[in-house]
Design an enzyme around this catalytic site. Structure first.
Site, PDB file in Angstrom:
ATOM      1  N   HIS A 108     -24.745  53.513 -25.820  1.00 49.60           N
ATOM      2  CA  HIS A 108     -25.552  53.561 -24.597  1.00 49.60           C
ATOM      3  C   HIS A 108     -27.012  53.712 -24.991  1.00 49.60           C
ATOM      4  CE1 HIS A 108     -27.850  56.398 -21.966  1.00 49.60           C
ATOM      5  NE2 HIS A 108     -27.589  55.462 -21.076  1.00 49.60           N
ATOM      6  N   ARG A 262     -28.603  49.349  -6.444  1.00 51.14           N
ATOM      7  CA  ARG A 262     -27.450  48.455  -6.301  1.00 51.14           C
ATOM      8  C   ARG A 262     -26.243  49.077  -6.997  1.00 51.14           C
ATOM      9  NH1 ARG A 262     -25.422  43.832  -9.225  1.00 51.14           N
ATOM     10  NH2 ARG A 262     -24.541  42.281  -7.818  1.00 51.14           N
TER      11      ARG A 262
END
Length: 301
Positions: A108, A262
């Site tokens: 990540h 979103r």
């Protein structure tokens, strides 16, 4: 002190997304990122890129977003109450890579820039970000390489930067309800504005550029390692911890949801397959049991 150049930061972030996607596709060998552009009703938007079912990468997402609004989300003002009511802009690149092979760690990274403005007052701005590694079958060589890259990119900014941000990463990516770290850490920083804007921006770029330098050699070393169905099952079980952290503790997920971001893009960090098993205990002395030794903060260098 120089005023922040938002356009310069945005141009870098767009270029970084391109660069990381291109390098990951090259490392994968067959997968292609599919782009999804989106707009946010309250202001701003982004471009989400997802690669599915590649040779190495089972699913990975590399997102760029640039959103704005008239009011800072609660998650952003929780420890900065003086910013409540200011209009804001937030932009960044965030990515999560979930490989097929259990011997290739999940990774990540994100880098981001926030600015809060109010008429008649100086803008308040800061950078944040970092990267961390989540292996299932850790190899010391990989963990040491990951942290060496992190150390080396921090060094030009001061000798205390790596240990401070390494410790912050260990503390941030900690599952309190499991009493374990998410993986072997890396770097985490936030609220970076104590240096001149140019220096803070340069550090953010060093972190963004350092991700591929840290991760791609690990992919190359581990992608052809044979694995068993039992090891694949263990990978899916451990991915459950990743989901737990992102949904319970991650401030970035909370900020995205509170700011009306979103949802599909925010939750692209979730693994495509995952499993939970009640009260699972690995066999004593097994490679699976060995992972617990790595889920505590450790000095790697």
């Amino acid at each position: 002190m120089a005023l922040p150049d938002k356009a310069q930061v945005k141009a870098y972030l767009l270029q970084l997304q391109d660069q990381i996607c291109n390098k990951l596709m090259q490392a994968d060998g067959s997968g292609v990122f599919v782009e999804d552009n989106w707009q946010r009703e309250e202001g701003g938007g982004g471009r989400t890129r997802v690669l599915r079912n590649g040779t190495v990468i089972e699913q990975g997402g590399v997102n760029f977003s640039h959103i704005s609004g008239d009011k800072m989300p609660a998650s952003a003002t929780a420890h900065r109450p003086e910013l409540a009511g200011r209009r804001f802009e937030a932009m960044g690149v965030s990515l999560v890579i979930h490989p097929h092979n259990p011997h290739v760690p999940t990774s990540h990274a994100n880098v981001r820039f926030f600015i809060a403005e109010k008429d008649g007052e100086d803008p308040v701005w800061w950078f944040g970000g970092g990267f961390d590694l989540t292996p299932f079958y850790p190899v010391d060589e990989d963990c040491q390489h990951w942290h060496q890259v992190a150390h080396d990119l921090c060094h030009p900014f001061g000798e205390k930067v790596y240990p401070e941000y390494k410790n912050w990463c260990d503390e941030y990516f900690f599952l309190k309800h499991r009493n374990e770290t998410r993986g072997v850490g890396g770097l985490f920083f936030d609220d970076l504005n104590q240096w001149p804007f140019e220096d803070c921006f340069a550090f953010m770029q060093a972190v963004g550029n350092g991700y591929c330098e840290a991760y791609l050699p690990i992919i190359e070393r581990r992608k052809a390692t044979p694995f068993t169905e039992q090891q694949r099952d263990f990978q899916l079980y451990r991915r459950g911890r990743y989901v737990e952290f992102n949904l319970v503790w991650d401030r970035g997920t909370l900020f995205g949801l509170q700011s009306g971001g979103r949802t599909e893009s925010i939750l692209m960090s979730m693994p495509p397959l995952v499993r939970w098993e009640y009260a699972f205990q690995p066999e004593a002395g097994s490679l699976e049991a060995k992972l617990a030794d790595y889920l505590v903060p450790r000095h790697w260098l």
